[in-house]
Design an enzyme around this catalytic site. Structure first.
Site, PDB file in Angstrom:
ATOM      1  N   VAL A  64       0.856  -1.182   0.000  1.00 18.40           N
ATOM      2  CA  VAL A  64       0.000   0.000   0.000  1.00 18.40           C
ATOM      3  C   VAL A  64       0.890   1.229   0.000  1.00 18.40           C
ATOM      4  CG1 VAL A  64      -1.788   1.304   1.202  1.00 18.40           C
ATOM      5  CG2 VAL A  64      -1.840  -1.187   1.244  1.00 18.40           C
ATOM      6  N   ASP A  77     -15.142 -10.578   6.716  1.00 16.68           N
ATOM      7  CA  ASP A  77     -13.762 -10.553   7.212  1.00 16.68           C
ATOM      8  C   ASP A  77     -13.550  -9.336   8.106  1.00 16.68           C
ATOM      9  OD1 ASP A  77     -11.233 -11.544   7.576  1.00 16.68           O
ATOM     10  OD2 ASP A  77     -10.410 -10.721   5.731  1.00 16.68           O
TER      11      ASP A  77
END
Length: 709
Positions: A405, A516
């Protein structure tokens, strides 16, 4: 009652069944508007009601409309033009949480507005301007904040005071969209927009400019007839908050209507403002715009050319032919190789984009209320390179099993986060499409916002809004940083996550199960406000579905509900279970598998249950905040966490119940039962830990079938 052809649309035939009721202009919390009632503005200029539209060869469809009071057919706004309702089976409700909802029998509701935080200090009022406004009020009844208004969501009509342009603070675009045809009120391809850079009105068809008003000179637009503009005053705003255009008239009576063919008229006076229906791409009269330029070429004098060649080059033909032919063959081979490589890359990128587009269409088709295209955009690879300084180490924010990221900066100066999926990532095409298509349909302050994607060869990237404080686990599970999370912030984070889940489960356009939910998927902005992220494995539920059985189990050990782990069954109660584990982690400051209690188990749920049974619930609270926490709130959170972790899904509370229990000191609490996974370990999980240490499943963070995601 048939509409006059002169007014709005020839296809409209409104039938309203209103009973004698006391005139009112507002809805208050708990009140509703149904087929037998009506709202009328204070001076009786406009009315809000349910009306049926008779469309040829179809059944009667019901719509929520604003029209001129005591007139026939002057429809100014439709609240559900892309999602018609069954005849006599709907109501508009302002509930006690502050949500403005169109409810219907035996079907999903249409949410016009859902607040980030529940409030019952609201009122929805129809004004004499034709604007239906939902406001938050204070104890004295004065306006505190405008939460939602119909003027921010124009349909095919622009009224005096309505805006065209963009709200820079919220990113909302104001535009008028024509109907798809005379027979159907759903959104069509023509739009009326304000272009602030050019300073003119434009009519577009599928993004292509067909007509432009020209510049504003002496308070008049160049390509709108002078006699039409005599009664209008234009208001153009350009500042840090907005770029907008609006108009007014002396008596306030006007109605600009954009027809399905691109024609713009003021139907109250029968005046033609623009004729985009006569624009064909090559004419420029009346403001029409060109987009196809004719091309031509001159003929060479072939005789002179041949003569010149015979005179000056004849002796050298033999040698030149060999050289030119060799160079030509080499050039052709090189071009073909480059073209083949480029075509292959382009085909791959187009295939991915086509898959994404098809998947988004399928979502919209299956859930008929989702008709508007996403605001997400496709970024070029070159722009990503520039935004990240060629993926420099200084711009790296973090990494996971999916890849890296990076922090990037848009040309506007706005910071963004760019998730660059590694070429070997197990998060494949399905997860990539799922996340891109799903998040782009969601808009809530506690849900991450996706800005777009980039597909380049084998590269796949997702661009999100930037979160200054990374993720919850970055603070919560670090001995030093966790001290920045005092009790007030932790409780606010719990509330924020609950509000985000409530939106996903109940109030969003799509009913979503995340699958999740965990600390690393909760991002924090500069004010430590939480946002739910990572929707790669989320699933959309149809209105008829309450649970889904799947063979593809995805999620993270310690957060997955027992029915999901053992039987592959998941529902909104699966997210509730994960949220319960997350609550206990936030309260305790430890991971779900980091607690030791005897020799029977080493998980947080079991540890919390034993302390609760012994009346020692406060011992679960993180020692770093134990002295400063509000004990009642902490115990309430632990209580709710244990209720969420019930073994049977049906015994777990809904998110609505959870919010009520968390925020109300007097809400009734059922007693928690022995939780799931109390004295047994997860399947295929080795749990190795000693007192005070942390333990993890051997597969690390997440699972998908038999491998980590």
């Amino acid at each position: 009652m048939k509409l006059s052809p002169f007014l709005i649309f020839a296809w409209l035939c409104l039938r309203t069944t209103t009973h004698a009721t006391t005139a009112r202009d507002s809805l208050r919390p708990g009140e509703m508007l149904n087929n037998s009632s009506i709202l009328t503005s204070a001076q009786k200029k406009f009315s809000l009601k349910f009306a049926t539209i008779e469309i040829p060869n179809t059944s009667l469809n019901t719509y929520l409309v604003i029209d001129r009071a005591n007139t026939t057919g002057n429809v100014d706004w439709i609240g559900n033009r892309n999602d018609p309702l069954a005849y006599n089976s709907c109501a508009l409700t302002l509930n006690h949480s502050g949500a403005l909802i169109i409810t219907r029998h035996n079907g999903d509701s249409i949410v016009l507005y859902s607040p980030a935080e529940a409030t019952n200090r609201t009122i929805a009022t129809l004004l004499d301007s034709g604007n239906f406004v939902l406001k938050e009020i204070d104890g004295n009844g004065s306006t505190k904040n405008v939460l939602w208004q119909s003027f921010d969501h124009p349909e095919f009509v622009l009224l005096p005071g309505m805006k065209l342009g963009v709200n820079k603070k919220s990113g909302m675009s104001w535009l008028v969209k024509a109907s798809i045809s005379r027979a159907k009120p759903a959104s069509g391809s023509f739009t009326l927009e304000w272009e602030p850079r050019e300073g003119q009105l434009v009519i577009k068809r599928q993004g292509q400019v067909y007509w432009a008003s020209g510049l504003l000179r002496n308070k008049r637009f160049e390509h709108i007839p002078e006699e039409v503009q005599l009664m209008y005053e234009y208001n153009i705003v350009s500042n840090e908050e907005e770029e907008s255009f609006s108009y007014t008239t002396p008596n306030g009576v006007s109605q600009w209507v954009l027809f399905h063919n691109g024609q713009l008229k003021d139907t109250t006076r029968g005046s033609e403002i623009a004729r985009a229906d006569t624009c064909y791409g090559y004419n420029t009269d009346g403001g029409c715009q060109r987009w196809e330029q004719p091309t031509c070429r001159k003929k060479s004098d072939q005789r002179d050319m041949k003569k010149s060649i015979r005179v000056h080059f004849a002796a050298a033909v033999a040698s030149l032919v060999i050289v030119i032919t060799s160079i030509g063959i080499f050039y052709i081979i090189l071009r073909r190789r480059k073209s083949a490589l480029k075509d292959n890359t382009t085909r791959t990128e187009n295939k991915m984009l086509k898959l994404v587009a098809l998947d988004r269409y399928a979502v919209s088709k299956h859930h008929c209320e989702v008709k508007k295209r996403s605001d997400s955009r496709v970024f070029s690879y070159a722009s990503i390179i520039a935004m990240t300084n060629r993926f420099s180490v200084e711009n790296k924010l973090g990494e996971g099993g999916f890849g890296l990221v990076y922090k990037g900066k848009l040309p506007t100066g706005e910071d963004v986060a760019i998730k660059r999926l590694s070429k070997g990532s197990r998060q494949g095409v399905i997860e990539f499409k799922n996340e891109l298509n799903l998040i782009s349909q969601l808009q809530h302050m506690n849900v991450i916002q996706i800005l777009g994607c980039c597909i380049h060869g084998e590269e796949r990237m997702l661009i999100y809004e930037y979160m200054a404080n990374k993720s919850l686990d970055f603070f919560l599970f670090d001995r030093t940083r966790k001290m920045l999370l005092d009790w007030k912030r932790r409780f606010n984070i719990i509330e924020g996550i609950a509000q985000g889940l409530l939106y996903l489960h109940k109030y969003s356009r799509l009913k979503v199960v995340h699958r999740d939910l965990k600390a690393s998927n909760i991002l924090l902005d500069e004010n430590m406000n939480p946002k739910i992220s990572d929707f790669g494995t989320a699933r959309i539920f149809s209105p008829q579905e309450s649970e889904i059985n799947t063979e593809r189990i995805v999620g993270t050990y310690g957060y997955m509900s027992p029915e999901y782990v053992t039987r592959g069954i998941f529902s909104i109660k699966s997210d509730v279970y994960s949220f319960g584990v997350l609550i206990l982690e936030i309260v305790s400051g430890g991971r779900t598998n980091s607690f030791y209690s005897g020799e029977r188990q080493c998980n947080l749920i079991g540890h919390a249950w034993e302390l609760w049974q012994q009346g020692k619930g406060l011992e679960l609270v993180d020692p770093t905040i134990r002295d400063s926490c509000i004990e009642d709130q902490a115990l309430r959170c632990i209580h709710v966490g244990l209720l969420c972790a019930e073994d049977n899904a049906v015994d777990r509370p809904t998110i609505s119940d959870i919010i009520n229990m968390l925020t109300s000191e007097y809400a009734p609490f059922p007693l928690p039962r022995r939780p799931a996974f109390y004295s047994r370990r997860m399947p295929n999980e080795e749990c190795r830990c000693t007192k005070g240490s942390e333990c993890y499943s051997v597969n690390g963070l997440s699972i998908s079938n038999v491998v980590a995601r």
